[in-house]
Design an enzyme around this catalytic site. Structure first.
Site: not given
Ligand code: GLP
Length: 240
Positions: A67, A135, A137, A142
């Site tokens: 992403d 959450n 995702h 989402e």
């Molecule tokens: C972000 C990314 C995800 C990621 C998640 C967790 O929003 N889009 O791909 O896995 O949230 O992020 P983090 O590892 O910083 O907790």
């Protein structure tokens, strides 16, 4: 599914990097699916170390990422492209032309189509690394009544903007949209490597451990459908 509970973040990162390293050792032309966020940073550090120690070679490795934020330039330190350069691409001998992230190229609609085409041509990955949102995702898919199969523009949920605001000067600076692989794309890999670390992932991890339902309102639940999935968590994520 193999669930591995590690003592701490470092052990989780080591375990994850070993799995990716072994895949690259076995296949020097490995196709990687990569993720951003704070969770995989330690895994990337270990992979860079393995490269520096001559254990793995990225010369023929290629990658796609899950992403990218919409409306953020790739040179902006908050962009996922910048993150990947900083944590991996600039530190190993990967050919950057073989690395791909969703990017704005023409209208958003055209950009989505281009990334879908690229993913189709890229084909199945040997491994896809995934983090989870608090959450549940996956990538930026989402919780919702319906989830996308393929690349789309996602309006980020308030809780995701909140969670990701720690990387920005203020919450107002967090982009409201992102371009993300869909669920079918994100799972198009021989191996899924799902990582979760820290207390703020406990709710999602606990829910996953106690549910036997697949729910679009809980995208993480779909990982149970993948035939070769590792869920690697640290104690804080597992126990709270
Ligand atoms: C972000 C990314 C995800 C990621 C998640 C967790 O929003 N889009 O791909 O896995 O949230 O992020 P983090 O590892 O910083 O907790």
């Amino acid at each position: 599914m193999e669930i591995i509970v590690c003592d701490d973040y470092d052990q989780m990162s080591k375990k994850a990097s070993e799995i990716v390293s072994d895949i690259i050792k076995e296949n020097p032309k490995a196709k990687l699916g990569l993720a951003t966020g704070s969770t995989p940073v330690g895994m990337y550090e270990n992979l860079v170390k393995d490269y520096e120690d001559g254990k793995i070679d990225f010369k023929e490795v290629s990658s796609v990422n899950l992403d990218e934020y919409v409306g953020i330039d790739k040179d902006n330190p908050q962009s996922y492209q910048y993150f990947m350069n900083e944590h991996l691409f600039d530190k190993v001998n990967i050919n950057k032309e073989n690395t791909h992230l969703p990017k704005e190229d023409g209208s958003l609609e055209e950009s989505v189509k281009k990334y879908d085409k690229l993913l189709e041509e890229f084909g199945q990955r040997d491994v896809q690394v995934l983090g989870i949102g608090p959450n549940g995702h996956i990538a930026f898919n989402e919780p919702d009544d319906k989830l996308n199969m393929h690349t789309s523009i996602i309006n980020l949920k308030e809780e995701t903007i909140e969670a990701n605001s720690r990387f920005f000067d203020s919450k107002e600076d967090v982009p409201k949209q992102a371009m993300s692989m869909g669920m079918a794309d994100a799972f198009n890999a021989k191996t899924l490597l799902v990582l979760a670390s820290g207390k703020n992932k406990h709710k999602a991890v606990e829910k996953f451990m106690h549910t036997d339902k697949i729910e679009t309102m809980f995208p993480m639940s779909f990982i149970a459908l993948h035939p070769n999935c590792y869920l690697i968590v640290d104690k804080q994520a597992y126990e709270g």
